[in-house]
Design a protein around this motif. Structure first.
Motif, PDB file in Angstrom:
ATOM      1  N   LEU A 277      65.398  59.310  36.942  1.00  0.00           N
ATOM      2  CA  LEU A 277      65.743  59.256  35.517  1.00  0.00           C
ATOM      3  C   LEU A 277      64.509  59.019  34.656  1.00  0.00           C
ATOM      4  N   ILE A 278      64.428  59.758  33.535  1.00  0.00           N
ATOM      5  CA  ILE A 278      63.430  59.530  32.495  1.00  0.00           C
ATOM      6  C   ILE A 278      64.175  59.502  31.156  1.00  0.00           C
ATOM      7  N   VAL A 279      64.035  58.416  30.416  1.00  0.00           N
ATOM      8  CA  VAL A 279      64.593  58.323  29.063  1.00  0.00           C
ATOM      9  C   VAL A 279      63.451  57.927  28.135  1.00  0.00           C
ATOM     10  N   GLN A 280      63.237  58.731  27.097  1.00  0.00           N
ATOM     11  CA  GLN A 280      62.102  58.506  26.204  1.00  0.00           C
ATOM     12  C   GLN A 280      62.503  58.747  24.746  1.00  0.00           C
ATOM     13  N   LYS A 281      61.813  58.073  23.850  1.00  0.00           N
ATOM     14  CA  LYS A 281      61.863  58.400  22.431  1.00  0.00           C
ATOM     15  C   LYS A 281      60.818  59.466  22.165  1.00  0.00           C
ATOM     16  N   TRP A 282      61.215  60.543  21.510  1.00  0.00           N
ATOM     17  CA  TRP A 282      60.314  61.652  21.188  1.00  0.00           C
ATOM     18  C   TRP A 282      60.234  61.827  19.687  1.00  0.00           C
ATOM     19  N   ARG A 283      59.023  62.172  19.224  1.00  0.00           N
ATOM     20  CA  ARG A 283      58.854  62.513  17.813  1.00  0.00           C
ATOM     21  C   ARG A 283      57.763  63.568  17.665  1.00  0.00           C
ATOM     22  N   PHE A 284      58.071  64.629  16.912  1.00  0.00           N
ATOM     23  CA  PHE A 284      57.094  65.665  16.606  1.00  0.00           C
ATOM     24  C   PHE A 284      56.401  65.318  15.290  1.00  0.00           C
ATOM     25  N   GLY A 285      55.113  65.607  15.215  1.00  0.00           N
ATOM     26  CA  GLY A 285      54.359  65.281  14.011  1.00  0.00           C
ATOM     27  C   GLY A 285      54.835  65.986  12.764  1.00  0.00           C
ATOM     28  N   SER A 286      55.500  67.136  12.926  1.00  0.00           N
ATOM     29  CA  SER A 286      55.968  67.897  11.766  1.00  0.00           C
ATOM     30  C   SER A 286      57.332  67.436  11.264  1.00  0.00           C
ATOM     31  N   TRP A 287      57.943  66.462  11.952  1.00  0.00           N
ATOM     32  CA  TRP A 287      59.266  65.989  11.530  1.00  0.00           C
ATOM     33  C   TRP A 287      59.152  65.072  10.325  1.00  0.00           C
ATOM     34  N   SER A 293      63.851  61.175  18.124  1.00  0.00           N
ATOM     35  CA  SER A 293      64.898  61.724  18.970  1.00  0.00           C
ATOM     36  C   SER A 293      64.847  61.033  20.330  1.00  0.00           C
ATOM     37  N   THR A 294      65.878  61.262  21.133  1.00  0.00           N
ATOM     38  CA  THR A 294      65.937  60.668  22.460  1.00  0.00           C
ATOM     39  C   THR A 294      66.052  61.754  23.517  1.00  0.00           C
ATOM     40  N   VAL A 295      65.154  61.710  24.496  1.00  0.00           N
ATOM     41  CA  VAL A 295      65.157  62.660  25.614  1.00  0.00           C
ATOM     42  C   VAL A 295      65.661  61.935  26.860  1.00  0.00           C
ATOM     43  N   ARG A 296      66.638  62.538  27.518  1.00  0.00           N
ATOM     44  CA  ARG A 296      67.163  61.990  28.769  1.00  0.00           C
ATOM     45  C   ARG A 296      67.105  63.079  29.833  1.00  0.00           C
ATOM     46  N   LEU A 297      66.332  62.831  30.907  1.00  0.00           N
ATOM     47  CA  LEU A 297      66.195  63.762  32.021  1.00  0.00           C
ATOM     48  C   LEU A 297      66.723  63.095  33.283  1.00  0.00           C
ATOM     49  N   THR A 298      67.728  63.707  33.888  1.00  0.00           N
ATOM     50  CA  THR A 298      68.243  63.190  35.158  1.00  0.00           C
ATOM     51  C   THR A 298      67.885  64.158  36.271  1.00  0.00           C
ATOM     52  N   PHE A 299      67.546  63.616  37.445  1.00  0.00           N
ATOM     53  CA  PHE A 299      67.104  64.407  38.589  1.00  0.00           C
ATOM     54  C   PHE A 299      68.108  64.227  39.726  1.00  0.00           C
ATOM     55  N   ASP A 300      68.680  65.320  40.174  1.00  0.00           N
ATOM     56  CA  ASP A 300      69.639  65.278  41.279  1.00  0.00           C
ATOM     57  C   ASP A 300      69.138  66.195  42.389  1.00  0.00           C
ATOM     58  N   GLU A 301      69.136  65.693  43.605  1.00  0.00           N
ATOM     59  CA  GLU A 301      68.672  66.476  44.755  1.00  0.00           C
ATOM     60  C   GLU A 301      69.848  66.677  45.709  1.00  0.00           C
ATOM     61  N   PRO A 302      70.673  67.708  45.455  1.00  0.00           N
ATOM     62  CA  PRO A 302      71.867  67.923  46.278  1.00  0.00           C
ATOM     63  C   PRO A 302      71.543  68.260  47.728  1.00  0.00           C
ATOM     64  N   GLU A 303      70.384  68.832  47.962  1.00  0.00           N
ATOM     65  CA  GLU A 303      69.911  69.095  49.320  1.00  0.00           C
ATOM     66  C   GLU A 303      68.403  68.991  49.330  1.00  0.00           C
ATOM     67  N   LEU A 311      68.790  68.065  31.156  1.00  0.00           N
ATOM     68  CA  LEU A 311      68.149  67.582  29.930  1.00  0.00           C
ATOM     69  C   LEU A 311      69.188  67.376  28.843  1.00  0.00           C
ATOM     70  N   THR A 312      69.144  66.227  28.197  1.00  0.00           N
ATOM     71  CA  THR A 312      69.916  65.979  26.978  1.00  0.00           C
ATOM     72  C   THR A 312      68.943  65.445  25.936  1.00  0.00           C
ATOM     73  N   HIS A 313      68.709  66.218  24.898  1.00  0.00           N
ATOM     74  CA  HIS A 313      67.767  65.851  23.839  1.00  0.00           C
ATOM     75  C   HIS A 313      68.572  65.666  22.553  1.00  0.00           C
ATOM     76  N   THR A 314      68.805  64.415  22.176  1.00  0.00           N
ATOM     77  CA  THR A 314      69.675  64.106  21.043  1.00  0.00           C
ATOM     78  C   THR A 314      68.868  63.780  19.788  1.00  0.00           C
ATOM     79  N   ASP A 315      69.557  63.857  18.637  1.00  0.00           N
ATOM     80  CA  ASP A 315      68.991  63.503  17.330  1.00  0.00           C
ATOM     81  C   ASP A 315      67.787  64.354  16.960  1.00  0.00           C
ATOM     82  N   VAL A 316      67.851  65.654  17.289  1.00  0.00           N
ATOM     83  CA  VAL A 316      66.810  66.597  16.885  1.00  0.00           C
ATOM     84  C   VAL A 316      67.115  67.058  15.460  1.00  0.00           C
ATOM     85  N   PRO A 317      66.226  66.822  14.499  1.00  0.00           N
ATOM     86  CA  PRO A 317      66.524  67.202  13.109  1.00  0.00           C
ATOM     87  C   PRO A 317      66.594  68.707  12.944  1.00  0.00           C
TER      88      PRO A 317
END
Length: 351
Positions: A277-287, A293-303, A311-317
């Motif tokens: 899991l990676i959860v981060q606050k993201w901000r672009f300089g042009s915003w 915004s909040t980036v959530r990356l989950t990693f699943d290894e089924p095999e 990827l779920t990237h929320t609060d993108v203007p």
């Protein structure tokens, strides 16, 4: 491409005495060249390319020229952009030694001689010159090409997207979508079917405002690798530099900060689980200021050897600080083309 104002007379109806274009039945043509100049001036003037990486400092000073033709035709809500423009920029660079002493300051130009609607899906030709062709001058020029080209092309793609949505005519089109209509044209009366549709669109717009103009991006990608390896690639600044060909500083600690894409994106680590899991606050300089915004990356290894990243990237203007409504589209493209696809290209991970 026909010049602005020289459209086929069979398709351009003479203006009515009252100035009305009923139902936008004939082509309504808008000159977009002044708007295009303003767009590139806002997007590219004083744009930092390098700010000390490798002891180099480079920025675009100003937009010297935006010449050619640009217009938008609209008929019954259908938008047809047309443009052939030449853009010239001035840039400056400085190289310093390890102690911060200036070694050389140079000036140069960047020219994109042909940005056109017929090549809207391709990056334009870009020519970089420098006045000092000595070893340090050439080094600054090469850095300008390597680091400046992706940032400039990003702004060009924003221009192309904005023109496809109507350019300066966009606001007029949006106003017509939500404008209240009455049965007799002056108030009162029973709404027709078309008016009911317009009223629904108004409610939709109000609902969008209730969400404060933000969107969520979701993507699922499959890689032929171990989850822990993919996690490490995204969290290791040297590997990040390798697959993006851009500078990065990435903390591996919760609460630590990061900077990627030469400083275009900054943020903070909120939650980290090695290989999971990676959860981060993201901000672009042009915003706009104060927007994160909040980036959530989950990693699943089924095999073994197969990893699925969600990827779920929320609060993108929806708009940047300049009013360009291409943020969500460009952010989604960035994840796909500049991150996920480049990981596959550089490290050989297949689908």
């Amino acid at each position: 491409m026909a010049k602005y104002g020289e459209g086929d007379k069979r398709w351009i109806v003479e203006d009515r005495a009252d100035g009305a274009n009923v139902h936008n039945w004939h082509w309504a043509e808008t000159d977009c060249l002044p708007w295009s100049r303003n767009f590139f001036n806002k997007s590219l003037s004083n744009l930092t390319i390098l700010d000390g990486e490798g002891n180099l400092y480079i920025k675009i000073k100003k937009v010297d020229k935006v010449e050619g033709e640009a217009y938008v035709n609209v008929r019954k809500g259908k938008i047809i952009p047309g443009y052939e423009i030449n853009v010239v920029l001035s840039w400056e660079g400085e190289a310093k030694d390890a102690e911060g002493k200036s070694l050389l300051m140079v000036e140069g130009t960047v020219e994109m001689p042909y940005i056109a609607d017929e090549n809207a899906d391709e990056d334009p030709e870009l020519r970089v010159t420098v006045k000092d062709e000595g070893p340090i001058g050439k080094r600054l020029k090469e850095a300008m090409v390597a680091k400046g080209k992706p940032l400039i092309f990003l702004k060009v793609r924003e221009f192309v997207t904005a023109m496809a949505k109507g350019g300066p005519a966009k606001d007029d089109l949006e106003a017509k979508k939500v404008a209240p209509k009455n049965g007799n044209g002056q108030g009162g009366g029973t709404p027709s079917n078309s008016e009911v549709v317009v009223e629904k669109e108004v409610k939709k717009e109000v609902k969008k405002e209730g969400k404060k103009g933000v969107k969520t991006i979701t993507m699922t990608e499959k890689f032929s690798c171990r989850a822990k390896d993919l996690y490490e690639i995204l969290m290791d600044e040297n590997r990040w530099k390798g697959f993006t060909q851009s500078n990065a500083r990435i903390s591996k600690d919760v609460g630590g900060q990061f900077m990627i894409f030469d400083g275009s994106v900054t943020g903070t680590n909120l939650e980290l689980q090695d290989g999971k899991l990676i959860v981060q606050k993201w901000r672009f300089g042009s915003w706009p200021d104060g927007i994160d915004s909040t980036v959530r990356l989950t990693f699943d290894e089924p095999e073994s050897g197969v990893t699925i990243v969600k990827l779920t990237h929320t609060d993108v203007p929806e708009e940047d600080r300049y009013g360009n409504a291409t943020v969500v589209e460009n952010t989604e493209r960035g994840w796909r083309d500049l991150i996920f696809h480049k990981i596959r290209a550089v490290f050989g991970f297949g689908l």
